[in-house]
Design a protein around this motif. Sequence first.
Motif, PDB file in Angstrom:
ATOM      1  N   PRO A 119     100.119 105.542  59.474  1.00 25.81           N
ATOM      2  CA  PRO A 119     101.026 104.674  60.241  1.00 25.81           C
ATOM      3  C   PRO A 119     101.368 103.357  59.533  1.00 25.81           C
ATOM      4  O   PRO A 119     102.243 102.626  59.992  1.00 25.81           O
ATOM      5  N   PHE A 120     100.734 103.077  58.413  1.00 25.62           N
ATOM      6  CA  PHE A 120     100.926 101.815  57.709  1.00 25.62           C
ATOM      7  C   PHE A 120     101.746 101.993  56.434  1.00 25.62           C
ATOM      8  O   PHE A 120     101.964 101.054  55.696  1.00 25.62           O
ATOM      9  N   GLY A 121     102.181 103.243  56.178  1.00 23.96           N
ATOM     10  CA  GLY A 121     103.074 103.520  55.065  1.00 23.96           C
ATOM     11  C   GLY A 121     102.428 104.109  53.832  1.00 23.96           C
ATOM     12  O   GLY A 121     103.118 104.418  52.863  1.00 23.96           O
ATOM     13  N   HIS A 122     101.109 104.284  53.832  1.00 24.57           N
ATOM     14  CA  HIS A 122     100.437 104.852  52.661  1.00 24.57           C
ATOM     15  C   HIS A 122     100.488 106.383  52.719  1.00 24.57           C
ATOM     16  O   HIS A 122     100.368 106.988  53.780  1.00 24.57           O
ATOM     17  N   ARG A 123     100.668 106.995  51.551  1.00 25.15           N
ATOM     18  CA  ARG A 123     100.795 108.443  51.416  1.00 25.15           C
ATOM     19  C   ARG A 123      99.467 109.026  50.963  1.00 25.15           C
ATOM     20  O   ARG A 123      98.873 108.557  49.995  1.00 25.15           O
ATOM     21  N   TRP A 124      99.010 110.061  51.679  1.00 18.29           N
ATOM     22  CA  TRP A 124      97.723 110.701  51.411  1.00 18.29           C
ATOM     23  C   TRP A 124      97.924 112.174  51.082  1.00 18.29           C
ATOM     24  O   TRP A 124      98.441 112.928  51.901  1.00 18.29           O
ATOM     25  N   ASN A 125      97.526 112.591  49.887  1.00 21.38           N
ATOM     26  CA  ASN A 125      97.429 114.004  49.530  1.00 21.38           C
ATOM     27  C   ASN A 125      96.031 114.439  49.951  1.00 21.38           C
ATOM     28  O   ASN A 125      95.045 113.835  49.505  1.00 21.38           O
ATOM     29  N   ILE A 126      95.945 115.453  50.772  1.00 22.12           N
ATOM     30  CA  ILE A 126      94.648 115.903  51.273  1.00 22.12           C
ATOM     31  C   ILE A 126      94.470 117.350  50.857  1.00 22.12           C
ATOM     32  O   ILE A 126      95.319 118.198  51.160  1.00 22.12           O
ATOM     33  N   GLY A 127      93.399 117.644  50.131  1.00 21.32           N
ATOM     34  CA  GLY A 127      93.224 119.007  49.637  1.00 21.32           C
ATOM     35  C   GLY A 127      91.786 119.402  49.439  1.00 21.32           C
ATOM     36  O   GLY A 127      90.890 118.562  49.441  1.00 21.32           O
ATOM     37  N   GLU A 155     104.211 115.005  55.890  1.00 19.20           N
ATOM     38  CA  GLU A 155     105.239 115.039  54.851  1.00 19.20           C
ATOM     39  C   GLU A 155     105.329 116.414  54.216  1.00 19.20           C
ATOM     40  O   GLU A 155     106.406 116.831  53.816  1.00 19.20           O
ATOM     41  N   ARG A 156     104.205 117.097  54.064  1.00 24.21           N
ATOM     42  CA  ARG A 156     104.194 118.446  53.517  1.00 24.21           C
ATOM     43  C   ARG A 156     103.074 119.230  54.174  1.00 24.21           C
ATOM     44  O   ARG A 156     101.913 118.813  54.113  1.00 24.21           O
ATOM     45  N   PRO A 157     103.391 120.342  54.807  1.00 23.91           N
ATOM     46  CA  PRO A 157     102.355 121.141  55.457  1.00 23.91           C
ATOM     47  C   PRO A 157     101.308 121.628  54.450  1.00 23.91           C
ATOM     48  O   PRO A 157     101.596 121.759  53.253  1.00 23.91           O
ATOM     49  N   VAL A 158     100.137 121.923  54.942  1.00 22.04           N
ATOM     50  CA  VAL A 158      99.061 122.451  54.103  1.00 22.04           C
ATOM     51  C   VAL A 158      99.465 123.828  53.590  1.00 22.04           C
ATOM     52  O   VAL A 158      99.977 124.661  54.342  1.00 22.04           O
ATOM     53  N   ARG A 159      99.252 124.033  52.294  1.00 20.71           N
ATOM     54  CA  ARG A 159      99.575 125.316  51.666  1.00 20.71           C
ATOM     55  C   ARG A 159      98.722 125.481  50.412  1.00 20.71           C
ATOM     56  O   ARG A 159      98.164 124.512  49.890  1.00 20.71           O
ATOM     57  N   ALA A 205     104.763 103.552  45.810  1.00 20.81           N
ATOM     58  CA  ALA A 205     104.821 104.330  44.574  1.00 20.81           C
ATOM     59  C   ALA A 205     103.500 105.038  44.307  1.00 20.81           C
ATOM     60  O   ALA A 205     103.374 105.757  43.331  1.00 20.81           O
ATOM     61  N   VAL A 206     102.516 104.845  45.185  1.00 21.97           N
ATOM     62  CA  VAL A 206     101.174 105.371  44.964  1.00 21.97           C
ATOM     63  C   VAL A 206     100.812 106.353  46.070  1.00 21.97           C
ATOM     64  O   VAL A 206     101.103 106.123  47.236  1.00 21.97           O
ATOM     65  N   SER A 207     100.180 107.448  45.687  1.00 17.44           N
ATOM     66  CA  SER A 207      99.594 108.374  46.656  1.00 17.44           C
ATOM     67  C   SER A 207      98.086 108.371  46.444  1.00 17.44           C
ATOM     68  O   SER A 207      97.609 108.258  45.322  1.00 17.44           O
ATOM     69  N   ILE A 208      97.369 108.514  47.529  1.00 22.23           N
ATOM     70  CA  ILE A 208      95.913 108.594  47.463  1.00 22.23           C
ATOM     71  C   ILE A 208      95.538 110.049  47.669  1.00 22.23           C
ATOM     72  O   ILE A 208      95.999 110.686  48.613  1.00 22.23           O
ATOM     73  N   HIS A 209      94.727 110.587  46.767  1.00 20.12           N
ATOM     74  CA  HIS A 209      94.296 111.982  46.882  1.00 20.12           C
ATOM     75  C   HIS A 209      92.897 112.003  47.491  1.00 20.12           C
ATOM     76  O   HIS A 209      91.959 111.456  46.926  1.00 20.12           O
ATOM     77  N   LEU A 210      92.795 112.631  48.637  1.00 19.29           N
ATOM     78  CA  LEU A 210      91.521 112.744  49.342  1.00 19.29           C
ATOM     79  C   LEU A 210      91.069 114.188  49.224  1.00 19.29           C
ATOM     80  O   LEU A 210      91.686 115.094  49.771  1.00 19.29           O
TER      81      LEU A 210
END
Length: 152
Positions: free
Chosen positions: A117-125, A99-103, A74-79
């Motif tokens: 690979p461990f299931g954590h979701r990362w928003n990278i921007g 999960e979502r291409p860079v845009r 339920a958590v995303s990490i924003h980097l």
Amino acid sequence: MMIHELFAYLCVDNADQAIAFYRDAFGATEIFRLTEPSGRIGHAELDFGGVTVMLSDEFPEMDIRGPRALGGTAVSIHLHVDDADAVVQRALEAGATLERPVRDEFYGERGGVVRDPFGHRWNIGHSIEKVAPEEMQRRYTEMMELTPDAPV
């Protein structure tokens, strides 16, 4: 009450491999780890460019489980980085899934989303434009009116 710091604390099903992934994908460096005689990591700390992320292996006997064991997160990490395109590519090469291409985003950031690979979701921007909250709301409203099912 005074809060002095806030840390993300990740639980994974193989902390040793996760530490290697975060090193390879995001340039994290290991600060230290506490390892049980069995090899299970009870606690580790990683430095993400001056920000500490803590992690451990799963401890099912204490109901501490990672996202894969739970069927998602339920958590995303924003980097926030200098070059989102490069970091997303580096994460993919290290084993993440896209999960979502860079845009370019309405809120003034260029970013994408990967799942490690461990299931954590990362928003990278990275920032491309300073947007006032009122303008951000206007853009968000316009986007939702045009495409109400669009993922944010």
